[in-house]
Design a protein around this motif. Structure first.
Motif, PDB file in Angstrom:
ATOM      1  N   ALA A 246     -18.219 -14.702  11.788  1.00  0.00           N
ATOM      2  CA  ALA A 246     -17.243 -13.609  11.723  1.00  0.00           C
ATOM      3  C   ALA A 246     -17.597 -12.584  10.654  1.00  0.00           C
ATOM      4  CB  ALA A 246     -15.852 -14.167  11.447  1.00  0.00           C
ATOM      5  N   LEU A 247     -17.317 -11.331  10.967  1.00  0.00           N
ATOM      6  CA  LEU A 247     -17.322 -10.260   9.988  1.00  0.00           C
ATOM      7  C   LEU A 247     -15.941 -10.244   9.352  1.00  0.00           C
ATOM      8  CD1 LEU A 247     -19.023  -7.537  12.198  1.00  0.00           C
ATOM      9  CD2 LEU A 247     -20.072  -8.796  10.316  1.00  0.00           C
ATOM     10  N   GLU A 248     -15.804  -9.565   8.223  1.00  0.00           N
ATOM     11  CA  GLU A 248     -14.527  -9.546   7.511  1.00  0.00           C
ATOM     12  C   GLU A 248     -14.104  -8.110   7.222  1.00  0.00           C
ATOM     13  OE1 GLU A 248     -12.762 -11.058   3.173  1.00  0.00           O
ATOM     14  OE2 GLU A 248     -14.869 -11.365   3.672  1.00  0.00           O
ATOM     15  N   MET A 249     -12.799  -7.850   7.367  1.00  0.00           N
ATOM     16  CA  MET A 249     -12.201  -6.588   6.946  1.00  0.00           C
ATOM     17  C   MET A 249     -11.051  -6.923   6.005  1.00  0.00           C
ATOM     18  SD  MET A 249     -11.968  -3.968  10.190  1.00  0.00           S
ATOM     19  CE  MET A 249     -10.714  -4.890  11.039  1.00  0.00           C
ATOM     20  N   VAL A 250     -10.936  -6.158   4.922  1.00  0.00           N
ATOM     21  CA  VAL A 250      -9.887  -6.357   3.937  1.00  0.00           C
ATOM     22  C   VAL A 250      -8.952  -5.152   3.976  1.00  0.00           C
ATOM     23  CG1 VAL A 250      -9.411  -6.649   1.472  1.00  0.00           C
ATOM     24  CG2 VAL A 250     -11.442  -7.701   2.484  1.00  0.00           C
ATOM     25  N   ARG A 251      -7.660  -5.417   4.026  1.00  0.00           N
ATOM     26  CA  ARG A 251      -6.689  -4.320   4.028  1.00  0.00           C
ATOM     27  C   ARG A 251      -6.700  -3.644   2.664  1.00  0.00           C
ATOM     28  NH1 ARG A 251      -0.927  -6.201   4.731  1.00  0.00           N
ATOM     29  NH2 ARG A 251      -0.871  -5.977   2.491  1.00  0.00           N
ATOM     30  N   VAL A 252      -6.858  -2.326   2.665  1.00  0.00           N
ATOM     31  CA  VAL A 252      -6.892  -1.577   1.412  1.00  0.00           C
ATOM     32  C   VAL A 252      -5.671  -0.692   1.234  1.00  0.00           C
ATOM     33  CG1 VAL A 252      -9.395  -1.631   1.145  1.00  0.00           C
ATOM     34  CG2 VAL A 252      -8.349   0.230   2.424  1.00  0.00           C
ATOM     35  N   LYS A 253      -4.993  -0.369   2.342  1.00  0.00           N
ATOM     36  CA  LYS A 253      -3.815   0.487   2.240  1.00  0.00           C
ATOM     37  C   LYS A 253      -2.950   0.287   3.467  1.00  0.00           C
ATOM     38  CE  LYS A 253      -2.356   5.281   1.806  1.00  0.00           C
ATOM     39  NZ  LYS A 253      -2.725   6.660   1.955  1.00  0.00           N
ATOM     40  N   LYS A 254      -1.682   0.027   3.215  1.00  0.00           N
ATOM     41  CA  LYS A 254      -0.702  -0.081   4.295  1.00  0.00           C
ATOM     42  C   LYS A 254       0.275   1.066   4.109  1.00  0.00           C
ATOM     43  CE  LYS A 254       2.800  -3.299   5.763  1.00  0.00           C
ATOM     44  NZ  LYS A 254       3.301  -4.663   5.610  1.00  0.00           N
ATOM     45  N   ASP A 255       0.328   1.944   5.098  1.00  0.00           N
ATOM     46  CA  ASP A 255       1.189   3.116   5.015  1.00  0.00           C
ATOM     47  C   ASP A 255       2.626   2.762   5.369  1.00  0.00           C
ATOM     48  OD1 ASP A 255      -0.855   4.789   4.186  1.00  0.00           O
ATOM     49  OD2 ASP A 255      -1.373   5.399   6.211  1.00  0.00           O
ATOM     50  N   GLU A 256       3.449   3.762   5.376  1.00  0.00           N
ATOM     51  CA  GLU A 256       4.847   3.608   5.777  1.00  0.00           C
ATOM     52  C   GLU A 256       4.898   3.111   7.222  1.00  0.00           C
ATOM     53  OE1 GLU A 256       7.481   4.121   3.720  1.00  0.00           O
ATOM     54  OE2 GLU A 256       5.945   4.393   2.201  1.00  0.00           O
ATOM     55  N   PRO A 257       5.993   2.456   7.610  1.00  0.00           N
ATOM     56  CA  PRO A 257       6.126   2.029   9.011  1.00  0.00           C
ATOM     57  C   PRO A 257       5.853   3.196   9.953  1.00  0.00           C
ATOM     58  CG  PRO A 257       7.901   1.128   7.701  1.00  0.00           C
ATOM     59  CD  PRO A 257       7.144   2.083   6.801  1.00  0.00           C
ATOM     60  N   GLY A 258       5.087   2.922  10.988  1.00  0.00           N
ATOM     61  CA  GLY A 258       4.710   3.963  11.943  1.00  0.00           C
ATOM     62  C   GLY A 258       3.412   4.651  11.600  1.00  0.00           C
ATOM     63  N   SER A 259       2.791   4.258  10.478  1.00  0.00           N
ATOM     64  CA  SER A 259       1.577   4.947  10.032  1.00  0.00           C
ATOM     65  C   SER A 259       0.345   4.058   9.973  1.00  0.00           C
ATOM     66  CB  SER A 259       1.802   5.565   8.649  1.00  0.00           C
ATOM     67  OG  SER A 259       2.858   6.482   8.696  1.00  0.00           O
ATOM     68  N   GLY A 260       0.440   2.784  10.344  1.00  0.00           N
ATOM     69  CA  GLY A 260      -0.720   1.916  10.395  1.00  0.00           C
ATOM     70  C   GLY A 260      -1.189   1.418   9.045  1.00  0.00           C
ATOM     71  N   ALA A 261      -2.439   0.934   9.033  1.00  0.00           N
ATOM     72  CA  ALA A 261      -3.046   0.396   7.814  1.00  0.00           C
ATOM     73  C   ALA A 261      -4.545   0.650   7.838  1.00  0.00           C
ATOM     74  CB  ALA A 261      -2.771  -1.103   7.701  1.00  0.00           C
ATOM     75  N   TYR A 262      -5.111   0.781   6.649  1.00  0.00           N
ATOM     76  CA  TYR A 262      -6.553   0.994   6.500  1.00  0.00           C
ATOM     77  C   TYR A 262      -7.212  -0.296   6.045  1.00  0.00           C
ATOM     78  CZ  TYR A 262      -5.820   5.983   6.959  1.00  0.00           C
ATOM     79  OH  TYR A 262      -5.483   7.215   7.441  1.00  0.00           O
ATOM     80  N   TYR A 263      -8.386  -0.563   6.621  1.00  0.00           N
ATOM     81  CA  TYR A 263      -9.174  -1.744   6.285  1.00  0.00           C
ATOM     82  C   TYR A 263     -10.586  -1.323   5.900  1.00  0.00           C
ATOM     83  CZ  TYR A 263      -5.582  -4.830   8.139  1.00  0.00           C
ATOM     84  OH  TYR A 263      -4.405  -5.502   8.343  1.00  0.00           O
ATOM     85  N   LYS A 264     -11.179  -2.092   5.003  1.00  0.00           N
ATOM     86  CA  LYS A 264     -12.560  -1.883   4.579  1.00  0.00           C
ATOM     87  C   LYS A 264     -13.389  -3.045   5.098  1.00  0.00           C
ATOM     88  CE  LYS A 264     -16.143  -0.663   1.972  1.00  0.00           C
ATOM     89  NZ  LYS A 264     -17.263  -0.778   2.863  1.00  0.00           N
TER      90      LYS A 264
END
Length: 133
Positions: free
Chosen positions: A83-101
């Motif tokens: 498996a490859l790995e992604m780490v959550r770096v930012k979770k926006d307000e509801p309805g705006s998703g999240a960013y992963y690195k």
């Protein structure tokens, strides 16, 4: 992707479903002729546009699909072989998703929209994933 980081749904996960972090899910993603990747969630109640994979998730799918127009991706919150790995770096307000690195990968950022909540039930701290077909 990760999805990412778009997947035939081998396991349907409804919002709020209780799932152990070590459980794996397999999703199917497909690329339409115009170049947009989508996750295959036939029971998703919203418009098809919500299922589009953009902002780095499309790049990760291009990488995983290796030139194919369809790819199945196995995902888990727990590490597993290959498996490859992604780490959550930012979770926006509801309805705006999240960013992963993605870890140790040339793709710098993957944005996952709120359809992730429908598919996985939350935005996990880490997502482990690999192509299985």
């Amino acid at each position: 992707m990760l999805l990412l980081l778009s997947v035939i749904l081998a396991v349907t996960l409804m919002p709020g479903s209780q799932k152990a972090p070590s459980d794996k899910a397999i999703f199917t993603f497909y690329k339409e002729p115009h170049g947009t990747w989508y996750i295959d969630l036939p029971d998703y109640p919203g418009p098809k546009g919500d299922l589009a994979m953009v902002a780095g998730a499309d790049d990760m799918l291009d990488y995983l699909a290796r030139g194919e127009k369809r790819v199945k991706v196995e995902m888990s919150e727990a590490p597993f072989n290959g498996a490859l790995e992604m780490v959550r770096v930012k979770k926006d307000e509801p309805g705006s998703g999240a960013y992963y690195k993605p870890v140790n990968h040339h793709i710098q950022s993957v944005w996952l929209c709120d359809v992730t909540l429908y598919a996985l039930g939350k935005f996990p701290e880490k997502i482990y994933f690999r192509a299985v077909e």
